[in-house]
Design a protein around this motif. Structure first.
Motif, PDB file in Angstrom:
ATOM      1  N   LEU A 460       0.844  -1.197   0.000  1.00  0.00           N
ATOM      2  CA  LEU A 460       0.000   0.000   0.000  1.00  0.00           C
ATOM      3  C   LEU A 460       0.878   1.244   0.000  1.00  0.00           C
ATOM      4  N   LYS A 461       0.494   2.234  -0.799  1.00  0.00           N
ATOM      5  CA  LYS A 461       1.258   3.485  -0.886  1.00  0.00           C
ATOM      6  C   LYS A 461       0.305   4.644  -0.633  1.00  0.00           C
ATOM      7  N   THR A 462       0.653   5.465   0.345  1.00  0.00           N
ATOM      8  CA  THR A 462      -0.247   6.581   0.668  1.00  0.00           C
ATOM      9  C   THR A 462      -0.298   7.575  -0.492  1.00  0.00           C
ATOM     10  N   VAL A 463      -1.446   8.240  -0.613  1.00  0.00           N
ATOM     11  CA  VAL A 463      -1.608   9.147  -1.744  1.00  0.00           C
ATOM     12  C   VAL A 463      -2.276  10.472  -1.371  1.00  0.00           C
ATOM     13  N   ALA A 464      -2.979  10.526  -0.249  1.00  0.00           N
ATOM     14  CA  ALA A 464      -3.630  11.793   0.113  1.00  0.00           C
ATOM     15  C   ALA A 464      -4.194  11.725   1.522  1.00  0.00           C
ATOM     16  N   HIS A 465      -4.519  12.915   2.034  1.00  0.00           N
ATOM     17  CA  HIS A 465      -5.377  13.027   3.224  1.00  0.00           C
ATOM     18  C   HIS A 465      -6.669  13.645   2.733  1.00  0.00           C
ATOM     19  N   VAL A 466      -7.767  13.010   3.041  1.00  0.00           N
ATOM     20  CA  VAL A 466      -9.027  13.562   2.536  1.00  0.00           C
ATOM     21  C   VAL A 466      -9.913  13.922   3.726  1.00  0.00           C
ATOM     22  N   ALA A 467     -10.465  15.130   3.676  1.00  0.00           N
ATOM     23  CA  ALA A 467     -11.238  15.622   4.824  1.00  0.00           C
ATOM     24  C   ALA A 467     -12.551  16.274   4.399  1.00  0.00           C
ATOM     25  N   THR A 468     -12.827  16.274   3.122  1.00  0.00           N
ATOM     26  CA  THR A 468     -14.087  16.911   2.693  1.00  0.00           C
ATOM     27  C   THR A 468     -15.002  15.902   2.007  1.00  0.00           C
ATOM     28  N   VAL A 510      -0.975  15.486  -8.658  1.00  0.00           N
ATOM     29  CA  VAL A 510       0.278  16.249  -8.623  1.00  0.00           C
ATOM     30  C   VAL A 510       1.406  15.368  -8.090  1.00  0.00           C
ATOM     31  N   LYS A 511       2.647  15.661  -8.511  1.00  0.00           N
ATOM     32  CA  LYS A 511       3.794  14.921  -7.974  1.00  0.00           C
ATOM     33  C   LYS A 511       3.987  15.323  -6.520  1.00  0.00           C
ATOM     34  N   SER A 512       4.295  14.378  -5.654  1.00  0.00           N
ATOM     35  CA  SER A 512       4.471  14.737  -4.253  1.00  0.00           C
ATOM     36  C   SER A 512       5.308  13.695  -3.525  1.00  0.00           C
ATOM     37  N   PRO A 513       6.561  14.051  -3.210  1.00  0.00           N
ATOM     38  CA  PRO A 513       7.437  13.090  -2.526  1.00  0.00           C
ATOM     39  C   PRO A 513       6.958  12.769  -1.109  1.00  0.00           C
ATOM     40  N   GLU A 514       6.049  13.590  -0.573  1.00  0.00           N
ATOM     41  CA  GLU A 514       5.578  13.351   0.800  1.00  0.00           C
ATOM     42  C   GLU A 514       4.770  12.064   0.930  1.00  0.00           C
ATOM     43  N   TYR A 515       4.206  11.615  -0.168  1.00  0.00           N
ATOM     44  CA  TYR A 515       3.368  10.427  -0.112  1.00  0.00           C
ATOM     45  C   TYR A 515       4.077   9.226  -0.731  1.00  0.00           C
ATOM     46  N   SER A 520       0.207  12.910  -5.428  1.00  0.00           N
ATOM     47  CA  SER A 520      -0.914  13.136  -4.531  1.00  0.00           C
ATOM     48  C   SER A 520      -2.097  13.720  -5.301  1.00  0.00           C
ATOM     49  N   LEU A 521      -3.196  13.896  -4.581  1.00  0.00           N
ATOM     50  CA  LEU A 521      -4.414  14.400  -5.222  1.00  0.00           C
ATOM     51  C   LEU A 521      -4.715  15.795  -4.690  1.00  0.00           C
ATOM     52  N   ARG A 522      -4.991  16.743  -5.585  1.00  0.00           N
ATOM     53  CA  ARG A 522      -5.410  18.073  -5.121  1.00  0.00           C
ATOM     54  C   ARG A 522      -6.902  18.066  -4.883  1.00  0.00           C
ATOM     55  N   PHE A 523      -7.302  18.715  -3.814  1.00  0.00           N
ATOM     56  CA  PHE A 523      -8.713  18.835  -3.432  1.00  0.00           C
ATOM     57  C   PHE A 523      -9.474  17.503  -3.468  1.00  0.00           C
ATOM     58  N   PRO A 524      -8.981  16.519  -2.733  1.00  0.00           N
ATOM     59  CA  PRO A 524      -9.718  15.248  -2.725  1.00  0.00           C
ATOM     60  C   PRO A 524     -11.038  15.369  -1.956  1.00  0.00           C
TER      61      PRO A 524
END
Ligand code: ATP
Length: 550
Positions: A460-468, A510-515, A520-524
């Motif tokens: 599993l590879k993280t890809v985002a934090h979603v809160a909306t 978007v590219k994102s080394p944090e995940y 990562s995903l913008r505005f998930p």
């Protein structure tokens, strides 16, 4: 054969992340197991003792299992709970507690594979009077004869979560390696029978020739054929030359099996949901001739004859009590779209024939039973397909399916034989691996969800934090699920077992080394909880990469 031998294999499998190594370990083991035990071992390597189409379950809640472990090792349930928190799962906790008590030996007998298998199976049969204490007695019988590692895996088999990183793909490859049969032949036999135990047995006894003879059988669910995305209605129809276009209904897919008098309904994940929607079984009985068959369709929930949210349908399927009331509150309808078996297997017939046969045999005078709305389209009448799409959206459905009428039904594939064209932009199915409690009015709810995609070898590879996208009811429901699957909690952060699947919309990749995924995903935004999907169905990092526009 001793259960400890299987446990050694589990340990070896857990110790490597390499797919090829896992395959070889299993292949070597499969070769050594005798023919009667082989199908059992195959199921147990998948972490279960029931085939996928079975309605049976062991019915041991986590709490009961913890109580049994506490009793056997002579500690309190609180001690077991503490260990579970520390180890991350009940199996790990059992092992640790057994080891801590190693001066006392529990073993009263040596466990063998057949005994563990049959005892776990018997759990499902225990019902009625004092069923819980009778089940516990059986579990205690197993656990009190187990070594520390055996206890770990018995516990994990009871909760159907082995944590050895083995899925059906690896088992299939191991069967093909062990018994020297072509992978593609083993694959097809698996797709048709959905019974890897049987595939292993036939591969060992009869080789490729035997496997080639296996076919569909009503009562045993098959993996559904899935759809690819259409790039546009016109393009797809031109590519196919001619097409069957159908309304895409937004409910749950069901596979309907009739064998003799028995009708079973399976979901997309092949869960047997016959008990949850008994009224549908009655309608189906009335609408179909009295022959064995396998058909597919979509069941939607309706109100005043209009489709209502897919979540209602899920609630119906999940419901175990008050079914009578649910039947009244949430009426459902079936839209049939395929026929896989009628008196004999039909999957090799082209769709046009399967559809025609379906039309010939189904009595649609019953309100709740319908054929999916469809038109025949060619490059000359693309507008008719566009009209069907517009009508579909206007009527509260999801879009259209564009299918090649000349193609056979191939279980388990996602190819261009069947396409989908939806009104909404594409979404991703992800699994929740962690979360953070909210602030202010949401302090008791987990407000933000850490989600992941899968990479090869089930990583599993993280890809985002979603809160909306979460209303209060969904937040409450998700928070409850998160607590159920909690592994650890630190401050406001929680990590969970990868069980909850969410469908997510977003504005951009978007590219994102944090995940972990590197993107990562913008505005998930959470679109919905996908209880009809499992970990194997989530999207892959590969797909995300292919969708990245750079
Ligand atoms: P989605 O998330 O788009 O529903 P999925 O991954 O669940 O996709 P796909 O195979 O990609 O499944 O999309 C096809 C799904 O659409 C089918 O599984 C089925 O549930 C549903 N469906 C609705 N109407 C039809 C129809 N007329 N023919 C085939 N499938 C249909």
């Amino acid at each position: 054969m001793k259960y400890q031998k299987l446990v050694d294999v589990y340990e070896a499998l857990a110790a490597t992340t390499k797919r090829l190594e896992k395959t070889s370990i299993l292949a070597e083991f499969f070769k050594k197991v005798d023919i009667d035990t082989l199908p059992k071992v195959v199921l147990m390597a998948l972490g279960t003792v029931f085939p996928p189409w079975s309605e049976e379950e062991q019915g041991i809640a986590d709490k009961l299992l913890m109580k049994a472990i506490a009793d056997v090792v002579g500690v309190s349930v609180r001690d077991v709970e503490d260990q579970v928190r520390e180890q991350g799962d009940i199996g790990g906790a059992a092992e640790k507690l057994y080891k801590a008590k190693s001066q006392t030996t529990f073993f009263s007998q040596t466990l063998d594979i057949d005994f563990v298998f049959s005892t776990l199976r018997k759990l499902a049969k225990i019902s009625g009077n004092r069923s819980i204490s009778r089940k516990i007695a059986r579990v205690l019988e197993l656990l009190s004869s187990a070594s520390a590692t055996e206890a770990k895996y018995i516990s994990r088999t009871i909760i159907e979560e082995l944590r050895i990183g083995v899925g059906e793909g690896i088992i299939r490859d191991a069967i093909s390696q062990a018994f020297n049969v072509e992978k593609s032949v083993a694959d097809r036999a698996h797709m048709l029978t959905n019974d890897l135990g049987l595939v292993a047995k036939v591969a060992k006894e009869e080789g490729e020739e035997g496997l080639k003879k296996l076919n569909l059988s009503p009562g045993k669910s098959v993996k559904p054929m899935l759809a690819q995305l259409s790039e546009g209605i016109g393009i797809s129809i031109e590519e196919m030359g001619e097409a069957i276009c159908e309304t895409k209904y937004d409910g749950i897919r069901v596979q309907i099996h009739k064998k003799g008098d028995k009708i079973n309904l399976f979901t997309r994940r092949l869960e047997n949901i016959s008990k949850a929607i008994p009224e549908m079984i009655d309608y189906i009985k009335k609408a179909f001739p009295d022959e064995d068959f396998i058909a597919e369709g979509e069941i939607i929930a309706t109100k005043n004859n209009k489709p209502i949210s897919f979540q209602y349908m899920l609630q119906r399927v999940r419901r175990k009590y008050n079914i009578e009331k649910a039947i009244e509150d949430v009426p459902i309808r079936l839209y049939l779209f395929d026929l896989l078996y009628f008196k004999e297997p039909m999957i090799d017939e082209p769709l046009a024939i399967r559809r025609k046969t379906l039309e010939d045999i189904v009595d649609t005078s019953i309100d709740q039973i319908n054929l999916s709305e469809m038109i025949k389209a060619t490059p000359e009448n693309i507008q008719d397909a566009v009209n069907l799409f517009n009508e579909s959206i206007a009527n509260g459905h999801e879009g259209i399916m564009i299918k090649n009428p000349k193609e056979p039904y191939i279980p388990g594939i996602r190819e261009k034989k069947m396409l989908k064209f939806k009104a909404e932009p594409e979404t991703l199915d992800v699994v929740v691996v962690g979360g953070t409690y909210g602030v202010g009015k949401r302090v008791n709810f987990i407000g933000s969800y850490k989600v992941a995609l899968q990479e090869e070898d089930n990583q599993l590879k993280t890809v985002a934090h979603v809160a909306t996208g979460l209303d209060d009811d969904t937040l409450a429901e998700l928070t409850e699920l998160m607590n159920k699957y909690k592994i650890v909690e630190k401050g406001t952060k929680i990590e969970v077992e990868p069980r909850i699947i969410l469908e997510i919309a977003y504005s951009e990749i978007v590219k994102s080394p944090e995940y972990g995924a590197g993107y990562s995903l913008r505005f998930p935004v959470v679109k919905r909880i996908r209880e009809d999907k499992g970990l194997a169905d989530i999207d892959t990092v590969e797909r995300l990469k292919s969708m990245f526009k750079g």
